[in-house]
Design an enzyme around this catalytic site. Sequence first.
Site, PDB file in Angstrom:
ATOM      1  N   CYS A  55      76.404   8.089  84.680  1.00 10.13           N
ATOM      2  CA  CYS A  55      77.486   9.003  85.021  1.00 10.13           C
ATOM      3  C   CYS A  55      78.818   8.494  84.471  1.00 10.13           C
ATOM      4  O   CYS A  55      79.188   7.342  84.720  1.00 10.13           O
ATOM      5  CB  CYS A  55      77.575   9.180  86.533  1.00 10.13           C
ATOM      6  SG  CYS A  55      78.872  10.342  87.045  1.00 10.13           S
ATOM      7  N   LYS A  63      68.313   5.384  85.260  1.00 10.92           N
ATOM      8  CA  LYS A  63      68.709   6.476  84.376  1.00 10.92           C
ATOM      9  C   LYS A  63      69.964   6.039  83.641  1.00 10.92           C
ATOM     10  O   LYS A  63      70.973   5.697  84.267  1.00 10.92           O
ATOM     11  CB  LYS A  63      68.975   7.763  85.157  1.00 10.92           C
ATOM     12  CG  LYS A  63      69.256   8.977  84.263  1.00 10.92           C
ATOM     13  CD  LYS A  63      69.332  10.266  85.072  1.00 10.92           C
ATOM     14  CE  LYS A  63      69.442  11.487  84.163  1.00 10.92           C
ATOM     15  NZ  LYS A  63      70.747  11.566  83.470  1.00 10.92           N
ATOM     16  N   GLY A  69      70.229  17.911  76.677  1.00 11.62           N
ATOM     17  CA  GLY A  69      70.163  19.017  75.742  1.00 11.62           C
ATOM     18  C   GLY A  69      68.848  19.748  75.672  1.00 11.62           C
ATOM     19  O   GLY A  69      68.639  20.561  74.767  1.00 11.62           O
TER      20      GLY A  69
END
Length: 352
Positions: free
Chosen positions: A106, A145, A219
Amino acid sequence: MFQEPVKQEKNRYFKAPVFAVAPMIDWTDRHCRFLHRQLSKDALLYTEMVVADAIIHGPRDRLLSFSPAEHPVALQLGGSDPVKLAEAVRIAADYGYDEINLNVGCPSDRVQSGTFGACLMRDPAHVADLVSAMKRVSSVPVTVKCRIGVDDQEPTDVLPDFLARVIGAGADAIWIHARKAWLQGLSPKENREVPPLDYALVYAMKRENPDVFIGINGGIADLEQAATHLTHMDGVMLGRAAYHNTGMLAGVDAFLAGGGPEGAPDVDWPALCDTMMAYAAELIGRGGRLHHVTRHMVGLFQGFAGARRFRQILSTDATRPGAGPEVIAVAFAAVDIDGGPRVQPEERKLAG
């Protein structure tokens, strides 16, 4: 009243292929996840990122409680202190999550001010320490992640070292968002769209780590694209594309079982309507509002005749004071469900 949890084989979702819905702040709350689970029993669902300090000092039940029907569900944690992250993992153990995930991707200013999220990409040794601390106290898989790099880092140089360190620390799986994060000069939204995608690099990382579960994010717009990525990777993770075109999730289980990405899924829409009405009624009975549920439902009927009216009803009538679950029935009735999707959903530039 609701779907009972399915008994999970230990670490089942680390056996490829895996389809996951990405953790998204302000979006993937428990009501969103309950809806998503009605559409797919096999998708791996993630919570919003929850900061370790909030779990330790804040309202634990509000932050961590979820419906048993949501399994398999992973808790994403944010933090940079190994002691606090370990304590958050201990606390979360009582709630029964299937996985604990560490956010190293993030890029928001708020996250950076806490020295965690994507800025941790600069210190892979520290991330390894965090993973080790979490692993020592966790009875479920601990995953990471991350991005492919940040700012002026050269991803081909830094990403292999980062992965080697966190894998060496015991990470059970890695999800890689195939973009760099620019910590200065780009907003979180721009960081999902502006930095170029480098799928080839992520594929190379999987080839170099054949025995480790590595999934790809960023994406990916639909199941057709997901299928392409799964020829290289163990898992695919979609974010905003899955949220805004929620009906896509109804095709996930057949897709994972070997079916093609094309074709309209066979959904029992009336049963879904009844389930969400019952869920909303229970929430309202506990003091919640209908909008807490319906705000996650507006993307259900992309491509169906009547979808616009469906969205209008949920965006207006469901937000009014005192609105009840019958609004959901009215919204469903506006859709030509029997006609199915008549046009393809418009393409959107949505990063997962």
